[in-house]
Scaffold this active site. Structure first.
Site, PDB file in Angstrom:
ATOM      1  N   GLY A 101     -11.421  -0.360  13.113  1.00  0.00           N
ATOM      2  CA  GLY A 101     -11.112   0.927  12.501  1.00  0.00           C
ATOM      3  C   GLY A 101     -12.002   1.320  11.343  1.00  0.00           C
ATOM      4  N   GLU A 102     -13.048   0.539  11.097  1.00  0.00           N
ATOM      5  CA  GLU A 102     -13.999   0.944  10.068  1.00  0.00           C
ATOM      6  C   GLU A 102     -15.398   0.976  10.644  1.00  0.00           C
ATOM      7  OE1 GLU A 102     -13.869  -0.476   6.033  1.00  0.00           O
ATOM      8  OE2 GLU A 102     -11.873  -1.304   6.446  1.00  0.00           O
ATOM      9  N   ASN A 107      -9.225  -1.307  -1.470  1.00  0.00           N
ATOM     10  CA  ASN A 107      -9.794  -2.627  -1.774  1.00  0.00           C
ATOM     11  C   ASN A 107      -9.196  -3.313  -3.006  1.00  0.00           C
ATOM     12  OD1 ASN A 107     -11.454  -2.695   0.468  1.00  0.00           O
ATOM     13  ND2 ASN A 107     -13.046  -1.533  -0.581  1.00  0.00           N
ATOM     14  N   ARG A 147     -10.691  14.251   9.008  1.00  0.00           N
ATOM     15  CA  ARG A 147      -9.501  13.638   8.406  1.00  0.00           C
ATOM     16  C   ARG A 147      -8.399  14.646   8.114  1.00  0.00           C
ATOM     17  NH1 ARG A 147      -8.391   9.077   6.546  1.00  0.00           N
ATOM     18  NH2 ARG A 147      -9.701   7.333   7.145  1.00  0.00           N
ATOM     19  N   ASN A 187       0.862  -1.173   0.000  1.00  0.00           N
ATOM     20  CA  ASN A 187       0.000   0.000   0.000  1.00  0.00           C
ATOM     21  C   ASN A 187       0.905   1.232   0.000  1.00  0.00           C
ATOM     22  OD1 ASN A 187      -1.672   2.120   0.473  1.00  0.00           O
ATOM     23  ND2 ASN A 187      -2.514   1.344   2.409  1.00  0.00           N
ATOM     24  N   PRO A 188       0.987   1.939  -1.121  1.00  0.00           N
ATOM     25  CA  PRO A 188       1.933   3.066  -1.188  1.00  0.00           C
ATOM     26  C   PRO A 188       1.406   4.314  -0.487  1.00  0.00           C
ATOM     27  CG  PRO A 188       0.787   2.829  -3.278  1.00  0.00           C
ATOM     28  CD  PRO A 188       0.252   1.753  -2.387  1.00  0.00           C
ATOM     29  N   ASP A 214      -2.889  -1.612   9.613  1.00  0.00           N
ATOM     30  CA  ASP A 214      -3.989  -2.511   9.960  1.00  0.00           C
ATOM     31  C   ASP A 214      -5.065  -2.544   8.877  1.00  0.00           C
ATOM     32  OD1 ASP A 214      -2.820  -3.258  12.335  1.00  0.00           O
ATOM     33  OD2 ASP A 214      -3.795  -1.688  13.497  1.00  0.00           O
TER      34      ASP A 214
END
Ligand SMILES: *[C@@H]1O[C@H](CO)[C@@H](O)[C@H](O)[C@H]1NC(C)=O
Ligand SMILES: *[C@@H]1O[C@H](CO)[C@@H](O)[C@H](O)[C@H]1NC(C)=O
Length: 552
Positions: free
Chosen positions: A513-514, A183, A314, A147-148, A207
């Site tokens: 966390g979601e 995703n 955010r 995941n960059p 995570d």
């Protein structure tokens, strides 16, 4: 421990000193030896120490022959020390191995052994390689997702600079996918990846990335075995591919909980040596629709509200969690509902134990065998109760309802929400915090209680369970949009906000966390559904200093 017969023993030179090097089935040991000298000057004898080093064969990363320049100093030293004239030329081999540097941190280290003779050298390399080839738990081909964007956006650099060369050194081949959108990894695993090619999956990220990989792998495994994800009673098929986590996110709690430290090199080495740590997974359903899997925390009330609020902020970056936490604490909302659960009867542990889930955990390995196994979805002719014991229901007003499937310890909260929770015992710990004063709630959040039992507060209850259900006071069946139902001071449903100062009736579930889209959920723990390239936190890692404050 019985002394193992040695496989190979030779006198070899290390850094111009003479060592007796021994390989048995489990250990490679090198021990400094002194040859009798005619003149021992104080100067020299001071320099000679009797060092003994040993490395488990299972923690050797690689072995290879090393080029030696002809006529090097080492050759001269060899002759001087052993008075043996070298007939052929000096040659050497290098062993790369795991060095434990304390605080659960691992590093790779190289040791080069010089031999007087090529045959000896080749024999060592061949024998060590043979021993390594017997370690069938080690992965050879890995699928890597990077995941960059996660954390400090360092995923690619971390993998390229710290991990890739270790995999190469260990002769592990990889297929690397840099994810392009949320995703991506989940969907690729679910439908496209040819999983037969791999011995494991590695995720480079936090995570969130791990959760994607878990969702993809579980979904794929179930569709390959014909299990219906929407069936909350279905027994899920175990996922055989192990998952490795290279921490590169803003939160890396799963890595911390299974390795003991968030360090990319340490994690890469656990993957290379082929460690395996089973882990429970909770499935979350709403009626008969699958919502999500959870491996760490399901939180309603406080932790749900903190997450909901922080999602709105955010732009603040990581500081939003503190900000939202403080705001949520001040708002002091409580929520009504009923939680019903099936207490765990087949585990040896309890949430109020002082023992902790550690590497090779006894509780995880010795679950009391269900006298009759749980009949997930088999619809046998015996009633559920006879197999599973009695469901319990608790109705009330709660500031927080948390279900912790692991301790949820992280660097910011080293004890975690449920310090005695286990990674792989098939249970989750439900922590109920009833309506209480702000001060009391603060005491709970700070867990200022007796050292071993942080649940020793009158408004806190904790239960170890196998399944649970939550029904909020107002359910979806009554109202169209339950996520935004508010009520006024008289307990009447209000449809006129935001102009009024009514309070929300329902909270949201924070699932690892979601935010979940439903408040009414059904949760089942699937024992050891997945496996990680990890070994759990080692109790007394060798060479680690005891820095725990309790030792004072
Ligand atoms: C050990 O040797 C390998 C191969 O030559 C090298 O890539 C690696 O950087 C070395 N590791 C250390 C810690 O010196
Ligand atoms: C599960 O149920 C939902 C809604 O009822 C449906 O959209 C989804 O396709 C179902 N999934 C599977 C795997 O059957």
């Amino acid at each position: 421990m019985e002394k193992q017969p040695s496989v190979l023993t030779s006198l070899l030179l290390v850094k111009s000193r003479l060592f007796e090097v021994t390989l048995n089935r489990t250990l490679l040991t090198w021990k400094e030896v002194h040859l009798r000298r005619k003149k021992v000057s104080g100067n020299i004898s001071n320099r000679l120490r009797f060092g003994v080093h040993s490395v488990p064969v299972s923690e050797i990363i690689a072995v290879r022959e090393t080029e030696v320049d002809k006529g090097t100093k080492a050759e001269g030293k060899w002759q001087k020390m052993t008075h043996i004239t070298i007939e052929t030329h000096l040659c050497a081999f290098t062993v790369s191995y795991v060095e434990k540097t304390g605080q659960h941190r691992w590093r790779s280290s190289n040791m080069t052994f010089f031999c007087s003779d090529e045959t000896v050298c080749q024999q060592w390399v061949r024998t060590l390689k043979e021993q390594l080839s017997l370690l069938t738990c080690r992965p050879k081909h890995l699928l890597v997702y990077i995941n960059p964007y996660g954390g400090k956006q360092q995923g690619k650099q971390i993998y390229e600079h710290k991990v890739a060369q270790l995999f190469t050194l260990a002769s592990i081949s990889t297929d690397v996918i840099v994810t392009e959108h949320a995703n991506h990894a989940r969907d690729h695993l679910k439908t496209q990846a040819d999983l037969r090619k791999y011995d494991g999956i590695v995720c480079v990220g936090g995570d969130g990335m791990f959760s994607e990989v878990v969702h993809g792998l579980i979904a794929r495994t179930q569709s390959d075995s014909g299990v219906d994800l929407n069936d909350s009673q279905a027994k899920l098929a175990q996922c055989n591919l192990r998952i490795g986590i290279i921490p590169a996110g803003s939160t890396d709690c799963i890595c911390y909980a299974t390795v003991g430290v968030n360090d990319p090199v340490t994690s890469a080495l656990h993957i290379i040596v082929g460690d395996s740590q089973p882990m429970d997974v909770c499935s979350v359903h709403h009626h008969n629709t699958f919502l999500k899997y959870s491996v760490s925390l399901l939180g309603y009330g406080f932790y749900g509200d903190v997450l909901t609020d922080s999602e709105k902020n955010r732009w603040m970056g990581p500081a939003r969690y503190d900000f939202s936490g403080f705001k949520t604490f001040l708002s002091h909302h409580y929520y009504e509902g009923t939680i019903s659960f099936l207490p765990a009867t087949n585990t040896l542990g309890s949430p109020r134990d002082s023992s902790r889930c550690r590497s090779g955990c006894y509780v995880c390995q010795h679950r009391v065998k269900d006298i009759s196994p749980i009949k997930w979805g088999e619809g046998g002719d015996v009633s559920e109760n006879e197999f599973e014991g009695e469901w319990k229901a608790i109705k009330g007003k709660f500031l927080a309802i948390n279900a912790a499937s692991m301790s949820c310890a992280c660097p910011r909260s080293p004890k975690g929400l449920s310090p005695a929770a286990h990674l792989a015992d098939g249970t989750t710990d439900i922590i109920l915090v009833r309506k209480c004063s702000r001060l009391n709630f603060l005491r709970h959040l700070l867990r200022h209680t007796s050292k071993d039992d942080q649940f020793d507060l009158t408004f806190v209850e904790v239960y170890r369970v196998k399944k649970f259900k939550f029904t909020p006071k107002h359910c979806d069946s009554e109202l169209s949009d339950i996520r935004d139902v508010r009520e006024n001071a008289f307990g009447q449903i209000c449809r006129d906000h935001p102009s009024c100062d009514c309070t929300p009736v329902n909270s949201n579930w924070n699932c690892d966390g979601e935010i979940l889209e439903h408040a009414a959920i059904e949760v089942g723990v699937h024992c050891q559904l997945i496996k990680l390239f990890a070994r759990g936190i080692e109790e007394n890692p060798p060479f680690e200093e005891d820095v725990s404050p309790s030792a004072v």
